[in-house]
Motif scaffolding. Structure first.
Motif, PDB file in Angstrom:
ATOM      1  N   ALA A 117       0.835  -1.199   0.000  1.00 15.22           N
ATOM      2  CA  ALA A 117       0.000   0.000   0.000  1.00 15.22           C
ATOM      3  C   ALA A 117       0.870   1.248   0.000  1.00 15.22           C
ATOM      4  N   GLY A 118       0.523   2.190  -0.855  1.00 12.11           N
ATOM      5  CA  GLY A 118       1.265   3.438  -0.944  1.00 12.11           C
ATOM      6  C   GLY A 118       2.498   3.357  -1.796  1.00 12.11           C
ATOM      7  N   ALA A 119       2.744   2.186  -2.424  1.00  6.43           N
ATOM      8  CA  ALA A 119       3.950   2.058  -3.235  1.00  6.43           C
ATOM      9  C   ALA A 119       3.823   2.770  -4.573  1.00  6.43           C
ATOM     10  N   VAL A 120       2.582   2.975  -5.037  1.00  4.93           N
ATOM     11  CA  VAL A 120       2.345   3.601  -6.335  1.00  4.93           C
ATOM     12  C   VAL A 120       1.526   4.861  -6.132  1.00  4.93           C
ATOM     13  N   ARG A 121       1.945   5.941  -6.730  1.00  2.46           N
ATOM     14  CA  ARG A 121       1.236   7.211  -6.614  1.00  2.46           C
ATOM     15  C   ARG A 121       0.138   7.298  -7.657  1.00  2.46           C
ATOM     16  N   PHE A 122      -0.894   8.066  -7.334  1.00  3.73           N
ATOM     17  CA  PHE A 122      -2.026   8.233  -8.237  1.00  3.73           C
ATOM     18  C   PHE A 122      -1.640   9.178  -9.372  1.00  3.73           C
ATOM     19  N   PHE A 165     -17.718   2.679  -8.414  1.00  8.64           N
ATOM     20  CA  PHE A 165     -16.631   1.876  -8.984  1.00  8.64           C
ATOM     21  C   PHE A 165     -15.500   2.753  -9.510  1.00  8.64           C
ATOM     22  N   LEU A 166     -15.799   3.978  -9.890  1.00  7.84           N
ATOM     23  CA  LEU A 166     -14.712   4.906 -10.224  1.00  7.84           C
ATOM     24  C   LEU A 166     -13.862   5.198  -8.993  1.00  7.84           C
ATOM     25  N   ILE A 167     -14.537   5.410  -7.858  1.00  6.55           N
ATOM     26  CA  ILE A 167     -13.804   5.640  -6.606  1.00  6.55           C
ATOM     27  C   ILE A 167     -13.013   4.398  -6.211  1.00  6.55           C
ATOM     28  N   LEU A 168     -13.625   3.215  -6.404  1.00 10.35           N
ATOM     29  CA  LEU A 168     -12.922   1.973  -6.084  1.00 10.35           C
ATOM     30  C   LEU A 168     -11.691   1.788  -6.964  1.00 10.35           C
ATOM     31  N   ASP A 169     -11.788   2.154  -8.233  1.00  7.26           N
ATOM     32  CA  ASP A 169     -10.624   2.048  -9.116  1.00  7.26           C
ATOM     33  C   ASP A 169      -9.494   2.970  -8.680  1.00  7.26           C
ATOM     34  N   ILE A 170      -9.852   4.116  -8.120  1.00 10.58           N
ATOM     35  CA  ILE A 170      -8.814   5.039  -7.655  1.00 10.58           C
ATOM     36  C   ILE A 170      -8.068   4.463  -6.453  1.00 10.58           C
ATOM     37  N   TYR A 171      -8.802   3.871  -5.515  1.00 11.44           N
ATOM     38  CA  TYR A 171      -8.185   3.350  -4.296  1.00 11.44           C
ATOM     39  C   TYR A 171      -7.726   1.899  -4.431  1.00 11.44           C
ATOM     40  N   PHE A 172      -7.997   1.274  -5.572  1.00 11.61           N
ATOM     41  CA  PHE A 172      -7.637  -0.128  -5.736  1.00 11.61           C
ATOM     42  C   PHE A 172      -6.135  -0.384  -5.599  1.00 11.61           C
ATOM     43  N   PRO A 173      -5.247   0.425  -6.191  1.00 12.28           N
ATOM     44  CA  PRO A 173      -3.812   0.144  -6.039  1.00 12.28           C
ATOM     45  C   PRO A 173      -3.315   0.236  -4.605  1.00 12.28           C
ATOM     46  N   SER A 174      -4.018   0.955  -3.728  1.00  8.19           N
ATOM     47  CA  SER A 174      -3.581   1.075  -2.339  1.00  8.19           C
ATOM     48  C   SER A 174      -4.060  -0.077  -1.470  1.00  8.19           C
TER      49      SER A 174
END
Length: 237
Positions: A12-17, A86-95
């Motif tokens: 978590a937090g390894a990739v920036r948005f 699901f747009l919000i979920l896609d944003i937070y998915f990498p974290s």
């Protein structure tokens, strides 16, 4: 950039948005299109889907069938809100670092997209049938005709977008180890000229490894005398 493990589960937090990469991703574009199509459907029904013919009672333009208008409004609002979630979920998915949580998110996307595609298909058939059964006498001056045709057209477009989203979610689930399918980021490949990383241990000895994420070896203190005693001696001739 750090590699991800199973189901694309990086730390978590390894990739920036990255807004540019996110909003240009095909999945995001499809979600935005689905969001717009659902908004057009329910807004057209609310604004021009009802007519008043000589009374205070509002009648649905689809063969005076209130269930047709209610179905379109309910489905449009549900998919409108679902697209935003699901747009919000896609944003937070990498974290999300937990593999099980990522798997649940993908399954939720798959289930919702498949159900939405099926319901839009039912809505398209239902509204098209009711519009075909509508008599021109029931719509004086062709009131609501353009809105009804637009509603049916955008129901058909919604079938296509949600069908592609369903296929995308299915592919993400079946190939969960591929990070590019689970996130919108493109991870950098490991450099081919990566050098071996030595790990020092006691007495100046070193262990060489090519895995940058390997845990350091045990730092147990070695006795030089024991090493000398256990060393085999060459036979004397």
């Amino acid at each position: 950039m750090e590699r991800a493990g199973a189901f694309g589960a990086a730390r978590a937090g390894a990739v920036r948005f990255d807004p540019v990469a996110f909003f240009t991703h095909p999945r995001t574009i499809l979600r935005l299109m689905s969001w717009v199509f659902s908004m057009v459907v329910f807004s057209c029904i609310v604004n021009e889907g009802y007519i008043n013919i000589g009374s205070e009672r509002l009648l649905c333009v689809f063969n005076n069938n209130a269930d047709a208008c209610n179905y379109g409004i309910t489905l449009g609002v549900a998919c409108f809100l679902g697209s935003i979630l699901f747009l919000i979920l896609d944003i937070y998915f990498p974290s999300i670092s937990n593999i099980r949580d990522r798997r649940r998110a993908v399954l939720l996307d798959l289930g919702f997209s498949g159900l939405a595609c099926f319901l839009w298909f039912v809505g398209f058939c239902f509204l098209a049938n009711q519009w075909q059964a509508t008599s021109p006498d029931e719509l004086p001056l062709a009131q609501g005709s353009d809105a009804a045709r637009a509603i049916i057209a955008f129901c058909f477009f919604s079938i296509l977008t949600w069908a592609v989203l369903t296929l995308s979610a299915t592919r993400r689930f079946l190939t969960g180890s591929n990070t590019n399918l689970f996130t919108w980021q493109h991870l950098d490949p490991m450099p081919s000229n990566a050098r071996a990383t030595p790990y020092p241990i006691a007495n100046g000895a070193t262990i060489v490894t090519t895995n940058p994420y390997q845990a350091p070896p045990f730092t147990e203190t070695l006795d030089p005398q024991k090493l000398t005693q256990q060393r085999p001696m060459a036979p004397a001739f």
